[in-house]
Design an enzyme around this catalytic site. Sequence first.
Site, PDB file in Angstrom:
ATOM      1  N   ARG A   1       0.773  10.237   0.873  1.00 54.26           N
ATOM      2  CA  ARG A   1       1.206  11.188   1.902  1.00 54.26           C
ATOM      3  C   ARG A   1       2.441  11.958   1.483  1.00 54.26           C
ATOM      4  NH1 ARG A   1       0.544   7.397   7.279  1.00 54.26           N
ATOM      5  NH2 ARG A   1      -1.428   6.500   6.616  1.00 54.26           N
TER       6      ARG A   1
ATOM      7  N   GLU B   1       0.862  -1.191   0.000  1.00 48.94           N
ATOM      8  CA  GLU B   1       0.000   0.000   0.000  1.00 48.94           C
ATOM      9  C   GLU B   1       0.893   1.234   0.000  1.00 48.94           C
ATOM     10  OE1 GLU B   1      -2.810   0.161   3.334  1.00 48.94           O
ATOM     11  OE2 GLU B   1      -2.665   2.338   3.295  1.00 48.94           O
TER      12      GLU B   1
ATOM     13  N   LYS C   1     -10.855  -1.791   6.911  1.00 46.24           N
ATOM     14  CA  LYS C   1      -9.628  -1.367   7.573  1.00 46.24           C
ATOM     15  C   LYS C   1     -10.007  -0.875   8.970  1.00 46.24           C
ATOM     16  CE  LYS C   1      -5.873   1.996   7.307  1.00 46.24           C
ATOM     17  NZ  LYS C   1      -4.600   2.116   6.612  1.00 46.24           N
TER      18      LYS C   1
HETATM   19  C1  3PG Z   1      -1.634   3.403   8.181  1.00 47.20           C
HETATM   20  O1  3PG Z   1      -1.894   4.341   7.452  1.00 47.20           O
HETATM   21  O2  3PG Z   1      -2.175   2.312   8.044  1.00 47.20           O
HETATM   22  C2  3PG Z   1      -0.716   3.625   9.332  1.00 47.20           C
HETATM   23  O3  3PG Z   1      -0.155   4.884   9.288  1.00 47.20           O
HETATM   24  C3  3PG Z   1       0.333   2.603   9.517  1.00 47.20           C
HETATM   25  O4  3PG Z   1       0.662   2.698  10.838  1.00 47.20           O
HETATM   26  P1  3PG Z   1       2.117   2.358  11.396  1.00 47.20           P
HETATM   27  O5  3PG Z   1       3.046   3.370  10.776  1.00 47.20           O
HETATM   28  O6  3PG Z   1       1.998   2.529  12.893  1.00 47.20           O
HETATM   29  O7  3PG Z   1       2.460   0.955  10.992  1.00 47.20           O
END
Ligand code: 3PG
Length: 214
Positions: free
Chosen positions: A49, A45, A133
């Site tokens: 960002r 994914e 999700k």
């Molecule tokens: C996401 O968008 O799913 C999260 O930002 C991932 O979270 P993590 O950086 O704590 O793994």
Amino acid sequence: MASRSDVLVKLLAGQPVVPVLKIDRLEDAVPLARALAAGGLPAIEITLRTRVALEAIRKVAKEVPEATVGAGTILNVRDFENVERAGARFVVSPGQTPDLLKRAATSDAAFLPGAITPAEMMTLLEHDYTVAKFFPAEQAGGVPFIKSLASPFAGLSFCPTGGISMKNAGDYLAQPNIVCIGGSWVAPDDALAAGDWARVTKLAAEAAALRAKG
Ligand code: 3PG
């Protein structure tokens, strides 16, 4: 009965961990996707960002046939259409809006919408989704929270992300209502900065060896 999540589940093919990627340098996209696929995590994914995110999706879709490229942090219909055009095969949102659900219904890309409240979960069930999700997982209540959803929402499974690492990944994957987990830990910033693709492959292999879910 067919669910709107069937294509997504097929694309993930039992992969227990989906890397959540924030790519700052476009030149990292292809070697990163290759390194993750080599470690056993082909479905990735790429989050919207960063400035280069869309181009990164486009490049991986074109140049890394062994990867299954998805897009994340989709907040509105414009994001959805941009990543669809860029070649994302699955589209992930931290939440859902009526417009996004409507747009996703006419797309060939698989959609993974987010839900964290019972009302949002009921909306997804009404739209024939069976996978949501769950973000931010640790901060919102983690494994005990998701466990308590199993009985009222028997028709819904979750892909939790947020605050998950190798330390707690096994606890999440042990839950029958968790399809997969997502996380950024398999692609740490310092490994990307150093171009240490061997380390990424090693982290991916460890994550891929966690119990797969069908
Ligand atoms: C996401 O968008 O799913 C999260 O930002 C991932 O979270 P993590 O950086 O704590 O793994």
